[in-house]
Write a protein that holds these residues in place. Structure first.
Motif, mmCIF file in Angstrom:
data_model
loop_
_atom_site.group_PDB
_atom_site.id
_atom_site.type_symbol
_atom_site.label_atom_id
_atom_site.label_comp_id
_atom_site.label_asym_id
_atom_site.label_seq_id
_atom_site.Cartn_x
_atom_site.Cartn_y
_atom_site.Cartn_z
ATOM 1 N N GLN A 85 5.520 8.385 0.686
ATOM 2 C CA GLN A 85 5.586 8.137 1.788
ATOM 3 C C GLN A 85 4.371 8.220 2.877
ATOM 4 O O GLN A 85 3.464 7.031 3.212
ATOM 5 N N ASP A 86 3.358 9.642 1.925
ATOM 6 C CA ASP A 86 1.950 8.795 1.780
ATOM 7 C C ASP A 86 1.106 8.391 1.895
ATOM 8 O O ASP A 86 0.546 7.790 2.823
ATOM 9 N N ASP A 90 5.318 5.107 4.135
ATOM 10 C CA ASP A 90 5.302 4.709 5.909
ATOM 11 C C ASP A 90 3.929 3.284 6.185
ATOM 12 O O ASP A 90 3.806 3.438 7.688
#
Ligand code: F6R
Length: 241
Positions: A85-86, A90
């Motif tokens: 995600q990081d 995202d």
């Protein structure tokens, strides 16, 4: 096997991003097999940069990650879901429901391994599978052993890997001792494989891959000789020749 020797980590990361972006341009609904760890951080940064510049579109892409630590939830900062995600998800337009990582907190881990294997199979396996390599030659968490698993499974981490990965945790004790990992068969079902290696710690593993004319389950990366479309991209420190 195609081998690309780069001068630096940045050059390795850009070369890998180019291959991934070409794959997505050629087949917008590609299934990308992804890896975590320190090796692909630069690749994901390059993909974020190129996405921001309008050079790549993830809207139809599906991703399947190689592995996840057992016991870590997706919001744990050291979980591989969190990492993805990081570092990538995202920041780009990949659909959240098109990103898959094994669930490390599943109550029944063997059932989760089977579910994940079926899921990857139902997607037709990866069009392009990204791999890093452990200093001991592991790929995914297929650690050196007499026998290697074919399918996604619960894998005990070796002492070497626990020690190598302790740098991301407060102490060695906090490193999970098991992970869910795609097996060699899951990985090898990918149409194309791209292996990245940087830093001197990877030189021995890359040397085994590039200089031996045998394969050895005690150095799982050497099995890549058996796949027909592998690209190895190394920086100068990992270059063994
Ligand atoms: C990570 C993975 C591992 C790593 C390997 C190298 O998803 O499957 O096999 O690729 O442990 O890790 P780094 O890149 O941290 O040296």
């Amino acid at each position: 096997m195609k081998v690309i020797h780069c001068k630096s980590y940045e050059e390795m990361s850009d070369a890998a991003a180019k291959i991934m972006e070409e794959q997505i341009a050629k087949k917008p609904d590609s299934v990308l097999g992804l890896a975590t760890g320190s090796t692909p951080v630069g690749l994901y940064a390059a993909l974020r940069r190129d996405y921001a510049a309008g050079k790549v579109d993830f809207s139809k892409v599906t991703t399947v990650n190689l592995d996840e630590y057992c016991g870590l939830a997706g919001d744990h900062p050291q979980s591989y879901r969190f990492f993805m995600q990081d570092n990538l998800f995202d920041h780009v337009n990949v659909r959240p429901d098109h990103t898959f990582v094994p669930v490390g907190t599943a109550k029944d881990l063997d059932a989760e391994a089977k579910r994940y294997e079926k899921l990857v199979a139902s997607l037709g396996y990866a069009d392009l599978q990204l791999l890093g390599v452990g200093p001991n030659g592991h790929i995914g968490f297929n650690e050196p052993a007499e026998e290697l698993f074919l399918e996604t499974h619960v894998a005990p981490l070796t002492e070497t890997t626990i020690r190598a990965n302790a740098r991301f945790f407060n102490s060695e004790d906090e490193v999970p001792k098991r992970a869910l990992s795609m097996g060699m068969g899951t990985i090898f079902a990918a149409r194309r494989i791209m292996l990245l290696a940087n830093g001197a710690a990877k030189r021995e593993a890359i040397k085994a891959l590039l200089t031996k004319d045998t394969v050895d389950t005690k150095c799982p990366v050497t099995l890549l000789h058996l796949h027909q479309d592998v690209t190895v991209i190394c920086d100068d420190e990992a270059w063994p020749l």
